[in-house]
Write an enzyme that holds these catalytic residues in place. Structure first.
Site, PDB file in Angstrom:
ATOM      1  N   ARG A 357      -0.525   7.248  18.541  1.00  0.00           N
ATOM      2  CA  ARG A 357      -1.243   6.657  17.600  1.00  0.00           C
ATOM      3  C   ARG A 357      -1.831   5.437  18.690  1.00  0.00           C
ATOM      4  NH1 ARG A 357       1.651   4.341  12.695  1.00  0.00           N
ATOM      5  NH2 ARG A 357       2.100   6.266  11.827  1.00  0.00           N
ATOM      6  N   ARG A 363      -5.676   0.298   8.823  1.00  0.00           N
ATOM      7  CA  ARG A 363      -5.494  -0.305   7.733  1.00  0.00           C
ATOM      8  C   ARG A 363      -4.023  -1.399   8.378  1.00  0.00           C
ATOM      9  NH1 ARG A 363      -2.040   4.904   4.564  1.00  0.00           N
ATOM     10  NH2 ARG A 363      -1.099   5.808   6.006  1.00  0.00           N
ATOM     11  N   TRP A 486      -0.681   3.732   0.315  1.00  0.00           N
ATOM     12  CA  TRP A 486      -0.064   3.574   2.096  1.00  0.00           C
ATOM     13  C   TRP A 486       0.514   4.417   1.925  1.00  0.00           C
ATOM     14  CZ3 TRP A 486       4.706   2.500   0.959  1.00  0.00           C
ATOM     15  CH2 TRP A 486       6.063   1.398   1.704  1.00  0.00           C
ATOM     16  N   ASP A 488       2.441   8.074   2.751  1.00  0.00           N
ATOM     17  CA  ASP A 488       1.075   8.815   3.331  1.00  0.00           C
ATOM     18  C   ASP A 488       2.193  10.176   2.862  1.00  0.00           C
ATOM     19  OD1 ASP A 488      -0.594   7.522   4.467  1.00  0.00           O
ATOM     20  OD2 ASP A 488       0.679   7.558   6.664  1.00  0.00           O
ATOM     21  N   GLY A 705       4.015  -3.009   9.832  1.00  0.00           N
ATOM     22  CA  GLY A 705       3.618  -4.341   9.058  1.00  0.00           C
ATOM     23  C   GLY A 705       4.669  -5.073   8.231  1.00  0.00           C
TER      24      GLY A 705
END
Length: 797
Positions: A357, A363, A486, A488, A705
């Site tokens: 990533r 997000r 949200w 996946d 998160g």
């Protein structure tokens, strides 16, 4: 079992047993020069990107997780014994080897004692530097003269591109060339082609890194990995260390390393110091300049003091002293530091994320800002503008924004099948909080370009975020799930519908209407209010099912999170967001949160869904790809826990909200770290749930998160300190047994000391507030009444 403790005074976590259940890591540096280091000196360094700038190797998913790293080996020239300054990689018996690791704010100190020799190494990246320092002090605590030899070791990557370096060996094994320059090794890659500094993503260009010594003479070196380690050996027993001498090897092709040999003779009680410097550039140019900056330890100490001051200032924008020590340790240091690291690196660099990533997930980053807006408001504002420029003119968003390669106005729009339904809606959680923190309403008028074409005010960016979902509705007039919401693992397709995003949309419409009302934009307010009524009607008609909100509809009408489902019949997120968004009234909110407590709550947190999937075809939902109780198949997804805390706090249930908060609070597991396994000072992505034999074990620490929402829920809902456009609201929701707490909060350049008293043992409710000795009429401190320093007393009741 306990492996360490919180040193709150020094803002450090101290590891006293190096044999931790997993490698416990820390972060050094900045978003330009970043590094990860563990309690045993493992990890890697990278420049600008962990995927495209990783110049140190790490062997991911190995045993242990963190090798190689930044090592100092010691060899006794008389006894021929050898060891490492960190317990690993040599791994001497802990009966004779003592170790202490102090992880702090962007620095790590590792100390060891073995054979009457004490070694202390301080690792950090100076402010604004493209290099790192390892300051080493070696002391003779015995009563006889010691003749030692120290060896540095790093394993350099052949190509900064991590994928190329690890898989394209038929290329990367032929491109490096090393040389010894003065007291440093230059490790060069593609040296016979020019550098391309304006095109960072070009992996095939001339690049150099260096490692050198300041404050001591280099008496030997090795830059050929195989010559230093030896064939059929490993990092625990390098042949050069065992023999006590480097071979002065250079390499052309194959694999490079950085080992510098230093002779150290110590009288009893004597100490000697030197500093290892490693960084970006040529050893004969940048390396020589860096070495010259540190002729003594004083210069290192000055840079270290500056570093600590810089980070502590960033962390100390909000501190609290409560009756709960675990809360205090996390809230005052490790949660905000965790927030800052996640904000910096998104999901790009850890011992788990290996560069797959690369850049800032849209997000993820928008949510990560919630944990830092109060302490680095202006800096976060610049990041927020960057992410707004990653929004497309359609209202959707680029999945990833690469700061080192982002070109607003000329980015290629993703295909419709690549859009995620939730990306841009997170702006409604973050943009208003930023404006409230700053107190500058004109931010809504600021013009920012879209990623692909055109530009618009921030307010228009927000409207287009709403329109993006309104323009992509399914059969029940609920937002389509698209590539993902949200979760996946839900396979909804372009026409399947997501109730979670419908509730996000409701939150967005309500927030947008409030903003427009404040800005006197009556037409916009009416538009949003009308859309809100339609959205509410559709959620009520299609998403409410007796005593729960369902999770989603597939495009053929199949429900997820419904009583009709044998598996996955009850999902957490629709319940919490029904409360947070305001769709559920108090009675219904209480009803659904009681079900959450009864069916989803465990001692280690709230599970994502129940029951997990094991029979359902993975073509229906991807969750059964995972074992039961892991990841999206019924794990305790720690990201969601803050939402549960918020929902219960909104209902006034302080006892339950805090119980939930403690159930996933890392520091609460310090004395039983063998269960949680990951670092007890940072949050993790998931905890394995009750459906698994590994119940309680957490995975994927640091970049999640979880950290921002945990902090947000603690700061704004448990402690109840919330910025508003006109001031600062104080509305705590705490355990009834708390007699009170104190806190200090910086707000718009003003310092506010708040003392909260709870004489009647209530969970929520404010009876009286005095600001600088004067009683105010509401529970909001008006911004215009705040002085440079303020004293506030709050009586709950």
């Amino acid at each position: 079992m306990k492996y360490g403790y919180f040193d709150d005074k020094n803002k450090e976590y101290v590891i006293t047993n190096p044999a931790t259940p997993r490698s416990w890591s820390n972060y050094l540096g900045s978003t330009r020069y970043g590094a990860i280091i563990t309690n045993n000196a493992g990890g890697y360094s990278f420049f600008r990107s962990s995927a495209q700038g990783r110049f140190m190797r790490l062997h991911f998913n190995a045993v242990p997780l963190d090798q190689p790293g930044r090592y100092i080996y010691l060899h006794d020239r008389e006894s021929k014994d050898y060891w490492s300054g960190s317990w690993q990689p040599v791994g001497k018996s802990l009966k004779t080897y003592k170790s202490e690791c102090r992880h702090g704010s962007a620095y790590t100190k590792i100390s060891s004692e073995y054979s009457e020799i004490k070694t202390e190494t301080l690792f950090f990246v100076p402010i604004n530097a493209d290099y790192e320092l390892w300051h080493v002090q070696i002391s003779n605590n015995g009563d006889k003269y010691r003749s030692l030899r120290a060896f540095t070791f790093v394993e350099f990557a052949s190509n900064w591109n991590a994928l190329d370096d690890s898989t394209n060996l038929q290329y990367t094994q032929y491109i490096i060339k090393t040389e010894f320059v003065g007291d440093a090794i230059n490790h060069g890659s593609n040296l016979f082609i020019p550098s391309d500094v304006d095109n960072f993503q070009n992996k095939d260009q001339g690049r150099s890194t260096f490692i050198g010594i300041a404050g001591a003479d280099v008496t030997g070196f090795d830059s050929d990995r195989e010559k230093f380690i030896g064939l059929y050996r490993d990092y625990s027993n390098p042949v050069a260390v065992e023999n006590g001498e480097c071979s002065n090897s250079l390499t052309e092709g194959d694999n490079g390393c950085g080992s510098l040999q230093i002779d150290i003779d110590l009288k009893p009680g004597e100490s000697k110091e030197f500093t290892v410097v490693m960084g970006i550039g040529h050893a004969g140019i940048e390396g020589r300049e860096v070495i010259a900056k540190y002729p003594t330890s004083k210069e290192v100490e000055n840079d270290f003091v500056e570093l600590k001051s810089y980070w502590h200032e960033r962390i100390e924008g909000f501190t609290a002293e409560t009756p709960d020590e675990d809360f205090n340790s996390m809230f005052n240091m490790w949660n905000p530091f965790n927030n800052l690291i996640s904000y910096s690196w998104s999901r790009a660099a850890s011992l788990v994320y290996s560069g797959e990533r690369d850049g800032l997930g849209y997000r993820d980053t928008i949510q990560d800002m919630l944990g830092v807006l109060h302490c680095i408001t202006d800096e976060a504002g610049e990041r927020l503008e960057l992410m707004l420029s990653g929004q497309l003119s359609s209202g959707g968003a680029m999945p990833i924004v690469k700061p080192f390669a982002h070109n607003p106005g000329s980015e290629i729009e993703p295909g419709e099948e690549e859009y995620r339904s939730d990306d841009s809606l997170w702006l409604f959680n973050t943009v208003p909080v930023y404006v409230k923190e700053k107190g500058e309403l004109d931010f809504y008028d600021k013009v920012i370009p879209f990623a692909d074409k055109g530009e618009a005010s921030v307010l228009e960016h927000l409207r287009r975020a709403i329109e993006f979902n309104l323009n992509r509705m399914g059969a029940h007039q609920l937002p389509c799930g698209l590539a993902a919401d949200w979760n996946d693992c839900l396979i909804l397709g372009q026409k399947g519908e997501t109730v979670f995003v419908a509730l996000q949309l409701r939150f967005a419409l309500k927030e947008y209407a409030n903003i427009c009302a404040m800005l006197n934009k009556a037409d916009e307010e009416k538009w949003s209010s009308d859309q809100l009524k339609i959205t509410d009607k559709n959620i009520e008609k299609y998403a409410w099912e007796d005593n729960q909100y369902i999770r989603a509809f597939r495009d053929d009408g199949l429900k997820f999170g419904s009583k009709e489902n044998e598996e996955g019949s009850f999902y957490l997120n629709p319940q919490t967001w029904a409360v947070i968004s305001g769709h559920a009234d108090t009675e219904r909110s209480t009803q659904i949160m009681e079900r959450v407590n009864k069916e989803l709550a465990t001692e280690y947190g709230i599970v994502l869904l129940d029951p997990p999937y094991e029979k359902t075809e993975h073509s229906v939902i991807k969750a059964p790809l995972f074992n039961k109780g892991m990841k999206e198949n019924g794990a305790i997804f720690c990201h969601t826990q803050g939402w549960v805390v918020m929902a219960e706090s909104m209902l006034g249930n302080g006892d339950r909200a805090f119980d939930y908060y403690k159930s996933f609070l890392p520091s609460a597991f310090n004395d039983k770290a063998e269960i949680r396994q990951t670092e007890p000072y940072v949050y993790a992505q998931t905890t394995i749930s009750k459906y698994s034999s590994r119940f309680g074990a957490s995975r994927n620490p640091w970049l999640s998160g979880t950290t921002s929402w945990a902090y947000f829920s603690a700061a704004q809902y448990i402690l109840g300190i919330r910025p508003e456009y006109s001031g600062l609201v104080i509305d705590p929701c705490i355990p009834a047994h708390w007699k009170g707490f104190t806190l200090r909060r910086s707000f718009r350049g003003k310092l506010i000391d708040i003392k909260v008293e709870n004489p009647n043992k209530v969970q929520k409710g404010v009876k009286v507030i005095t600001l600088n000795g004067v009683e105010i009429e509401s529970n909001m401190l008006p911004a215009h009444l705040l002085k440079s320093r303020n004293e506030v007393v709050v009586i709950m009741g």
